[in-house]
Design a protein around this motif. Structure first.
Motif, PDB file in Angstrom:
ATOM      1  N   VAL A 187       0.657  -1.014  -0.073  1.00 48.52           N
ATOM      2  CA  VAL A 187       0.022  -0.086   0.038  1.00 48.52           C
ATOM      3  C   VAL A 187       0.898   1.320   0.067  1.00 48.52           C
ATOM      4  O   VAL A 187       1.930   1.384   0.826  1.00 48.52           O
ATOM      5  N   ILE A 188       0.560   2.400  -1.053  1.00 52.02           N
ATOM      6  CA  ILE A 188       1.218   3.416  -0.919  1.00 52.02           C
ATOM      7  C   ILE A 188       0.100   4.623  -0.795  1.00 52.02           C
ATOM      8  O   ILE A 188      -0.844   4.541  -1.121  1.00 52.02           O
ATOM      9  N   LEU A 189       0.427   5.390   0.369  1.00 50.36           N
ATOM     10  CA  LEU A 189      -0.410   6.688   0.764  1.00 50.36           C
ATOM     11  C   LEU A 189      -0.035   7.900  -0.382  1.00 50.36           C
ATOM     12  O   LEU A 189       1.108   8.044  -0.492  1.00 50.36           O
ATOM     13  N   CYS A 190      -1.057   8.573  -0.483  1.00 54.85           N
ATOM     14  CA  CYS A 190      -1.035   9.623  -1.319  1.00 54.85           C
ATOM     15  C   CYS A 190      -1.681  10.868  -0.796  1.00 54.85           C
ATOM     16  O   CYS A 190      -2.889  10.955  -0.734  1.00 54.85           O
ATOM     17  N   GLU A 191      -1.112  11.877  -0.457  1.00 48.31           N
ATOM     18  CA  GLU A 191      -1.526  13.169   0.008  1.00 48.31           C
ATOM     19  C   GLU A 191      -1.640  13.868  -1.302  1.00 48.31           C
ATOM     20  O   GLU A 191      -0.894  14.101  -2.067  1.00 48.31           O
ATOM     21  N   ARG A 192      -3.104  14.558  -1.590  1.00 49.47           N
ATOM     22  CA  ARG A 192      -3.575  14.956  -2.622  1.00 49.47           C
ATOM     23  C   ARG A 192      -4.323  16.356  -2.641  1.00 49.47           C
ATOM     24  O   ARG A 192      -4.883  16.939  -3.414  1.00 49.47           O
ATOM     25  N   GLY A 193      -4.033  16.987  -1.177  1.00 48.14           N
ATOM     26  CA  GLY A 193      -4.552  18.375  -0.941  1.00 48.14           C
ATOM     27  C   GLY A 193      -5.944  18.008  -0.526  1.00 48.14           C
ATOM     28  O   GLY A 193      -6.621  16.943  -0.517  1.00 48.14           O
ATOM     29  N   ILE A 194      -6.286  18.733   0.870  1.00 47.97           N
ATOM     30  CA  ILE A 194      -7.737  18.840   1.245  1.00 47.97           C
ATOM     31  C   ILE A 194      -8.369  19.980   1.097  1.00 47.97           C
ATOM     32  O   ILE A 194      -7.944  21.007   0.832  1.00 47.97           O
ATOM     33  N   ARG A 195      -9.660  19.710   1.385  1.00 49.13           N
ATOM     34  CA  ARG A 195     -10.487  21.080   1.098  1.00 49.13           C
ATOM     35  C   ARG A 195     -10.583  21.819   2.254  1.00 49.13           C
ATOM     36  O   ARG A 195     -10.716  21.387   3.364  1.00 49.13           O
ATOM     37  N   THR A 196     -10.230  23.178   2.181  1.00 47.29           N
ATOM     38  CA  THR A 196     -10.351  24.007   3.119  1.00 47.29           C
ATOM     39  C   THR A 196     -11.030  25.433   2.509  1.00 47.29           C
ATOM     40  O   THR A 196     -11.793  25.284   1.463  1.00 47.29           O
ATOM     41  N   PHE A 197     -10.929  26.431   3.495  1.00 45.50           N
ATOM     42  CA  PHE A 197     -11.784  27.670   3.048  1.00 45.50           C
ATOM     43  C   PHE A 197     -11.113  28.431   2.018  1.00 45.50           C
ATOM     44  O   PHE A 197     -11.735  29.341   1.152  1.00 45.50           O
ATOM     45  N   GLU A 198      -9.976  27.966   1.604  1.00 49.01           N
ATOM     46  CA  GLU A 198      -9.225  28.870   0.499  1.00 49.01           C
ATOM     47  C   GLU A 198      -9.848  28.598  -0.838  1.00 49.01           C
ATOM     48  O   GLU A 198      -9.928  27.345  -1.168  1.00 49.01           O
ATOM     49  N   THR A 199     -10.010  29.650  -1.611  1.00 50.00           N
ATOM     50  CA  THR A 199     -10.337  29.420  -2.826  1.00 50.00           C
ATOM     51  C   THR A 199      -9.503  29.887  -4.027  1.00 50.00           C
ATOM     52  O   THR A 199      -9.726  29.881  -5.213  1.00 50.00           O
ATOM     53  N   ALA A 200      -8.195  30.343  -3.739  1.00 47.73           N
ATOM     54  CA  ALA A 200      -7.286  30.686  -4.523  1.00 47.73           C
ATOM     55  C   ALA A 200      -6.783  29.637  -5.659  1.00 47.73           C
ATOM     56  O   ALA A 200      -6.249  29.863  -6.588  1.00 47.73           O
ATOM     57  N   TYR A 201      -6.705  28.140  -4.963  1.00 46.00           N
ATOM     58  CA  TYR A 201      -6.515  27.140  -5.741  1.00 46.00           C
ATOM     59  C   TYR A 201      -7.289  26.089  -5.389  1.00 46.00           C
ATOM     60  O   TYR A 201      -8.264  26.350  -4.665  1.00 46.00           O
ATOM     61  N   ARG A 202      -7.095  24.926  -6.300  1.00 44.19           N
ATOM     62  CA  ARG A 202      -8.158  23.980  -6.229  1.00 44.19           C
ATOM     63  C   ARG A 202      -8.381  23.171  -4.501  1.00 44.19           C
ATOM     64  O   ARG A 202      -9.418  22.907  -4.281  1.00 44.19           O
ATOM     65  N   ASN A 203      -7.258  22.892  -4.015  1.00 44.31           N
ATOM     66  CA  ASN A 203      -7.130  22.425  -2.651  1.00 44.31           C
ATOM     67  C   ASN A 203      -5.935  22.963  -2.107  1.00 44.31           C
ATOM     68  O   ASN A 203      -5.240  23.510  -2.526  1.00 44.31           O
ATOM     69  N   THR A 204      -5.935  22.572  -0.943  1.00 48.38           N
ATOM     70  CA  THR A 204      -4.600  23.208   0.100  1.00 48.38           C
ATOM     71  C   THR A 204      -3.740  21.843   0.184  1.00 48.38           C
ATOM     72  O   THR A 204      -4.208  20.654   0.900  1.00 48.38           O
ATOM     73  N   LEU A 205      -2.716  21.727  -0.410  1.00 46.05           N
ATOM     74  CA  LEU A 205      -1.781  20.662  -0.303  1.00 46.05           C
ATOM     75  C   LEU A 205      -0.900  20.621   1.015  1.00 46.05           C
ATOM     76  O   LEU A 205      -0.335  21.426   1.338  1.00 46.05           O
ATOM     77  N   ASP A 206      -1.356  19.694   1.760  1.00 43.60           N
ATOM     78  CA  ASP A 206      -1.005  19.362   3.273  1.00 43.60           C
ATOM     79  C   ASP A 206       0.279  18.619   3.367  1.00 43.60           C
ATOM     80  O   ASP A 206       0.289  17.684   3.494  1.00 43.60           O
ATOM     81  N   LEU A 207       1.304  19.678   3.384  1.00 41.69           N
ATOM     82  CA  LEU A 207       2.737  18.853   3.086  1.00 41.69           C
ATOM     83  C   LEU A 207       3.039  18.454   4.534  1.00 41.69           C
ATOM     84  O   LEU A 207       4.128  17.622   4.995  1.00 41.69           O
ATOM     85  N   ASN A 208       2.368  19.144   5.639  1.00 43.44           N
ATOM     86  CA  ASN A 208       2.560  18.503   6.883  1.00 43.44           C
ATOM     87  C   ASN A 208       2.278  17.117   7.128  1.00 43.44           C
ATOM     88  O   ASN A 208       2.783  16.237   7.842  1.00 43.44           O
ATOM     89  N   ALA A 209       1.388  16.619   6.291  1.00 44.84           N
ATOM     90  CA  ALA A 209       0.971  15.581   6.333  1.00 44.84           C
ATOM     91  C   ALA A 209       1.993  14.372   5.956  1.00 44.84           C
ATOM     92  O   ALA A 209       2.054  13.275   6.433  1.00 44.84           O
ATOM     93  N   VAL A 210       2.885  14.892   5.089  1.00 44.08           N
ATOM     94  CA  VAL A 210       4.025  14.082   4.720  1.00 44.08           C
ATOM     95  C   VAL A 210       4.974  14.007   5.839  1.00 44.08           C
ATOM     96  O   VAL A 210       5.350  12.728   6.215  1.00 44.08           O
ATOM     97  N   VAL A 211       5.457  14.997   6.665  1.00 45.12           N
ATOM     98  CA  VAL A 211       6.058  14.660   7.685  1.00 45.12           C
ATOM     99  C   VAL A 211       5.324  13.758   8.690  1.00 45.12           C
ATOM    100  O   VAL A 211       6.317  12.889   9.455  1.00 45.12           O
ATOM    101  N   MET A 212       4.298  14.013   9.068  1.00 43.39           N
ATOM    102  CA  MET A 212       3.487  13.390  10.083  1.00 43.39           C
ATOM    103  C   MET A 212       3.223  11.697   9.754  1.00 43.39           C
ATOM    104  O   MET A 212       3.449  10.913  10.612  1.00 43.39           O
ATOM    105  N   LEU A 213       2.920  11.538   8.347  1.00 42.85           N
ATOM    106  CA  LEU A 213       2.914  10.094   8.134  1.00 42.85           C
ATOM    107  C   LEU A 213       4.082   9.473   8.079  1.00 42.85           C
ATOM    108  O   LEU A 213       4.253   8.188   8.537  1.00 42.85           O
ATOM    109  N   LYS A 214       5.151  10.085   7.563  1.00 43.23           N
ATOM    110  CA  LYS A 214       6.532   9.255   7.750  1.00 43.23           C
ATOM    111  C   LYS A 214       6.806   8.859   9.177  1.00 43.23           C
ATOM    112  O   LYS A 214       7.863   8.084   9.309  1.00 43.23           O
ATOM    113  N   ARG A 215       6.376   9.578  10.038  1.00 44.82           N
ATOM    114  CA  ARG A 215       6.735   9.489  11.398  1.00 44.82           C
ATOM    115  C   ARG A 215       5.852   8.248  12.158  1.00 44.82           C
ATOM    116  O   ARG A 215       6.184   7.498  12.829  1.00 44.82           O
TER     117      ARG A 215
END
Length: 295
Positions: free
Chosen positions: A180-208
Motif C-alpha cells: 500500500v502506498i499513501l498519497c497526499e493530494r490536498g484537502i478542502r479548506t476555506f481557501e479558493t485561490a487554488y483547487r485544494n490546500t496541499l498539506d505537506l505537514n501530512a508527509v512529515v507526520m505520516l512518515k513518522r
C-alpha cells in the motif's frame, strides 16, 4: 530503561492501526510495482494523463513519461466526475489502451478502481490499483482491494484527518495486502485561490507514524499548472517517497484537468530539477531507463 529508543510516538493511531504503525526508525516498507520500487532511497515519479482519451493521446504521453524518467504510467479509464454529464472515461477500452502503452514503453500502469465490481476486471490490466479521494472511506472497496494481489495507491480523502487516512489503509492491510502506498493530494479548506490546500505537514507526520511509502499529488493539490513543479519539489524536500503528476501531450485539448496537467517540456524541466535535488537530500531517482538516456 528507555522503552522507546527510536522516539516513535505512542498514539491512538499506533494502537488502533497496528498494521500501518511504524515500530522503529528503520521500519520502512517498499512497494514493488512490477519492478518499480517505491519507499526506498530513490524518488519515484508516477505520471500520465488524468484520463485515457485515445490511443494517440496516451501513447504520445506515455512516450515522454518514459523518456524523461517516469517509472510508472498513470491514466484514468473510469473517471469519477462531479457532473454526471462530464467525460466519464473509456472504461474497458481505456484499460486496454493502458495495457498497450505498458507494452510499448515498459512502464507499469496504475489506474483508478471505483467499485467493488470493477476490481477483478481492472486487476487484469493494471499493475497497481488506485483508490481515489472520493472512495477513501468506501470500506467495501478497501476490503476488496485488500483481498487482491495488486499493490494499492490510496489517496487521502478531501476532508479526511490523518487518523482516518491511516485507518482506511488499515482496512486494506488487514485483508493481507501490505503493498500500500499513501498519497497526499490536498484537502478542502476555506481557501479558493487554488483547487485544494496541499498539506505537506501530512508527509512529515505520516512518515513518522507509518512504515508505508508516502507520495504527493501536486496536480490535484493545487489545480494550477504553474504551481505543480514548485509544490512537487517542496514535497520531495519534505520527505515524500515520490510524486504522482498529471501530464498530457496537449494540455489545452485535455478532456479533463488540462489546467493542472504539465506539457512534455514542463515535465522534462521538472525531472531535470529533481535530478539535481535528489542527491542533495541523500536520494536518487527511480527510473525505467538509463539516466544517460533521459535528456
Amino acid at each position: 530503561m528507555d522503552t522507546n529508543p527510536c522516539n516513535i510516538p505512542t498514539t491512538p493511531i499506533a494502537k488502533a492501526g497496528k498494521l500501518v504503525a511504524r515500530l522503529s526508525a528503520d521500519h520502512q516498507s517498499v512497494v514493488n510495482v512490477n519492478g518499480a520500487k517505491i519507499g526506498e532511497k530513490s524518488i519515484a515519479v508516477i505520471a500520465g494523463p488524468c484520463a485515457v482519451e485515445s490511443k494517440e493521446q496516451l501513447l504520445a504521453t506515455a512516450d515522454f513519461v518514459e523518456k524523461y524518467g517516469g517509472c510508472i504510467l498513470r491514466g484514468g479509464a473510469y473517471k469519477p466526475r462531479t457532473s454526471p454529464y462530464s467525460f466519464q472515461g473509456l472504461e474497458e477500452e481505456g484499460l486496454q489502451l493502458l495495457a498497450l502503452a505498458r507494452m510499448k514503453t515498459n512502464l507499469p500502469v496504475v489506474t483508478e478502481v471505483m467499485d467493488t465490481r470493477q476490481v477483478e476486471l481492472v486487476s487484469q490490466y493494471a499493475d497497481m490499483l488506485q483508490v481515489g479521494s472520493r472512495n477513501m472511506s468506501n470500506f467495501s472497496l478497501l476490503t476488496e482491494v485488500g483481498r487482491s494481489k495488486k499493490p494499492v495507491l490510496l489517496k487521502r480523502g478531501m476532508s479526511a484527518s490523518i487518523e482516518e487516512f491511516l485507518m482506511a489503509a488499515e482496512y486494506i492491510l488487514k485483508e493481507g495486502n501490505d503493498q500500500v502506498i499513501l498519497c497526499e493530494r490536498g484537502i478542502r479548506t476555506f481557501e479558493t485561490a487554488y483547487r485544494n490546500t496541499l498539506d505537506l505537514n501530512a508527509v512529515v507526520m505520516l512518515k513518522r507514524l507509518t512504515h508505508l511509502p508516502v507520495i504527493v499529488d501536486p496536480s490535484h493539490g493545487t489545480g494550477i499548472r504553474w504551481m505543480v513543479p514548485v509544490m512537487a519539489k517542496a514535497a520531495i524536500v519534505a520527505g515524500a517517497d515520490g510524486l504522482i503528476i498529471e501530464v498530457h501531450n496537449d494540455p489545452s485539448k485535455a478532456l479533463c484537468d488540462g489546467e493542472q496537467s504539465l506539457s512534455s517540456k514542463e515535465f522534462r524541466l521538472l525531472m531535470e530539477e529533481l535530478q539535481i535535488i535528489a542527491p542533495v537530500i541523500g536520494r536518487s531517482m527511480e527510473t525505467r531507463v538509463a539516466i544517460s538516456n533521459i535528456y
